[in-house]
Design an enzyme around this catalytic site. Structure first.
Site, PDB file in Angstrom:
ATOM      1  N   LYS A 263       0.850  -1.190   0.000  1.00 57.09           N
ATOM      2  CA  LYS A 263       0.000   0.000   0.000  1.00 57.09           C
ATOM      3  C   LYS A 263       0.885   1.238   0.000  1.00 57.09           C
ATOM      4  O   LYS A 263       1.820   1.326   0.794  1.00 57.09           O
ATOM      5  CB  LYS A 263      -0.846  -0.024   1.286  1.00 57.09           C
ATOM      6  CG  LYS A 263      -2.247   0.526   1.105  1.00 57.09           C
ATOM      7  CD  LYS A 263      -3.079   0.069   2.302  1.00 57.09           C
ATOM      8  CE  LYS A 263      -4.175   1.029   2.660  1.00 57.09           C
ATOM      9  NZ  LYS A 263      -4.918   0.587   3.846  1.00 57.09           N
TER      10      LYS A 263
ATOM     11  N   ARG B 208     -17.984   1.617  11.807  1.00 53.33           N
ATOM     12  CA  ARG B 208     -18.605   2.905  11.508  1.00 53.33           C
ATOM     13  C   ARG B 208     -19.983   2.722  10.893  1.00 53.33           C
ATOM     14  O   ARG B 208     -20.966   3.229  11.376  1.00 53.33           O
ATOM     15  CB  ARG B 208     -17.716   3.713  10.543  1.00 53.33           C
ATOM     16  CG  ARG B 208     -16.587   4.405  11.248  1.00 53.33           C
ATOM     17  CD  ARG B 208     -15.542   4.836  10.282  1.00 53.33           C
ATOM     18  NE  ARG B 208     -14.934   3.664   9.657  1.00 53.33           N
ATOM     19  CZ  ARG B 208     -13.817   3.713   8.946  1.00 53.33           C
ATOM     20  NH1 ARG B 208     -13.241   4.860   8.711  1.00 53.33           N
ATOM     21  NH2 ARG B 208     -13.295   2.618   8.451  1.00 53.33           N
TER      22      ARG B 208
ATOM     23  N   SER C 102      -9.347   8.011   7.443  1.00 54.15           N
ATOM     24  CA  SER C 102      -8.061   8.574   7.027  1.00 54.15           C
ATOM     25  C   SER C 102      -8.117   9.007   5.565  1.00 54.15           C
ATOM     26  O   SER C 102      -7.512  10.007   5.181  1.00 54.15           O
ATOM     27  CB  SER C 102      -6.946   7.541   7.200  1.00 54.15           C
ATOM     28  OG  SER C 102      -6.799   7.201   8.559  1.00 54.15           O
TER      29      SER C 102
HETATM   30  P1  ADP Z   1      -7.409  -0.122   8.144  1.00 54.99           P
HETATM   31  O1  ADP Z   1      -6.353   0.147   7.136  1.00 54.99           O
HETATM   32  O2  ADP Z   1      -7.224  -1.369   8.926  1.00 54.99           O
HETATM   33  O3  ADP Z   1      -8.819   0.098   7.661  1.00 54.99           O
HETATM   34  P2  ADP Z   1      -7.722   2.320   9.594  1.00 54.99           P
HETATM   35  O4  ADP Z   1      -6.576   3.123  10.084  1.00 54.99           O
HETATM   36  O5  ADP Z   1      -8.533   2.908   8.491  1.00 54.99           O
HETATM   37  O6  ADP Z   1      -7.106   0.963   9.223  1.00 54.99           O
HETATM   38  O7  ADP Z   1      -8.686   1.944  10.776  1.00 54.99           O
HETATM   39  C1  ADP Z   1      -8.271   1.203  11.889  1.00 54.99           C
HETATM   40  C2  ADP Z   1      -9.469   0.839  12.735  1.00 54.99           C
HETATM   41  O8  ADP Z   1     -10.072   2.031  13.219  1.00 54.99           O
HETATM   42  C3  ADP Z   1     -10.581   0.086  12.001  1.00 54.99           C
HETATM   43  O9  ADP Z   1     -11.142  -0.842  12.905  1.00 54.99           O
HETATM   44  C4  ADP Z   1     -11.575   1.149  11.667  1.00 54.99           C
HETATM   45  O10 ADP Z   1     -12.890   0.614  11.559  1.00 54.99           O
HETATM   46  C5  ADP Z   1     -11.445   2.042  12.884  1.00 54.99           C
HETATM   47  N1  ADP Z   1     -11.841   3.417  12.596  1.00 54.99           N
HETATM   48  C6  ADP Z   1     -11.392   4.217  11.608  1.00 54.99           C
HETATM   49  N2  ADP Z   1     -12.000   5.422  11.642  1.00 54.99           N
HETATM   50  C7  ADP Z   1     -12.874   5.375  12.683  1.00 54.99           C
HETATM   51  C8  ADP Z   1     -13.829   6.292  13.224  1.00 54.99           C
HETATM   52  N3  ADP Z   1     -14.031   7.481  12.668  1.00 54.99           N
HETATM   53  N4  ADP Z   1     -14.550   5.889  14.300  1.00 54.99           N
HETATM   54  C9  ADP Z   1     -14.355   4.657  14.830  1.00 54.99           C
HETATM   55  N5  ADP Z   1     -13.495   3.748  14.359  1.00 54.99           N
HETATM   56  C10 ADP Z   1     -12.759   4.095  13.297  1.00 54.99           C
END
Ligand code: ADP
Length: 161
Positions: free
Chosen positions: A41, A90, A128
């Site tokens: 990635k 989410r 993100s």
């Molecule tokens: P990945 O690459 O594993 O999706 P992320 O950094 O996007 O990693 O997310 C890591 C974790 O945090 C996941 O379980 C995701 O569902 C959770 N997460 C991301 N954004 C939020 C948010 N706004 N509220 C709650 N949980 C979140």
């Protein structure tokens, strides 16, 4: 002694992640925030930069540590004596993927359990990738990420504010 890992890309870390870390660290004895070093990635921040931002953000939480891992999460967990995974949900769109991953990890190692926290309503839209998209065009990201990271994010897009 319940030791959990909250794994993710955190590229970059958001208020949604912060909320998850605060809430999950309150229900386990020890929480490791695990930054995935995904070589396939193309990430905005290096794994070292992501680890360092998370360390800054969690400095006041005594039972939280930050680490990075490559490869399979279950292998990291076995090596470090962690049996619990924390993930955030989410929307329904998260559900299918999360269910599949949780079940796969359990098949790989039956000692591993995954618990889900539902997102805080305030951050349910936040990801993100949304932060990256807004930052790339110089949008206001102050409601998405802690203030100390804003300049570092804009810098990646050569945007001066
Ligand atoms: P990945 O690459 O594993 O999706 P992320 O950094 O996007 O990693 O997310 C890591 C974790 O945090 C996941 O379980 C995701 O569902 C959770 N997460 C991301 N954004 C939020 C948010 N706004 N509220 C709650 N949980 C979140």
């Amino acid at each position: 002694m319940k030791k959990a890992i909250y794994p993710g890309s955190f590229d970059p870390v958001t208020f949604g992640h912060q909320d998850m870390i605060i809430r999950s660290s309150a229900i386990v004895d020890e929480l490791v925030v695990g930054v995935l070093n995904n070589r396939a990635k193309n990430s905005l921040f290096s794994v070292e930069e992501r680890v360092s931002m998370l360390k800054e953000m969690t400095a006041s939480l005594p039972n939280v540590t930050v680490d990075s891992f490559d490869g399979l999460l279950v292998d990291y967990m076995k090596e470090h004596g962690v049996t619990l995974i924390v993930r955030g949900l989410r929307a329904v769109t998260d559900f299918e993927y999360e269910l599949q991953i949780a079940q796969t990890n359990h098949v790989e190692n039956p000692d591993v359990e995954t618990i889900f926290l539902t997102t805080n309503l305030q951050y349910s839209y936040l990801s993100s990738s949304i932060v990256r998209e807004f930052a790339a065009y110089g949008g206001d990201i102050s409601k998405f990420v802690p203030a100390q990271f804003i300049d570092r994010i804009y810098e990646k897009y050569n945007i001066k504010k």
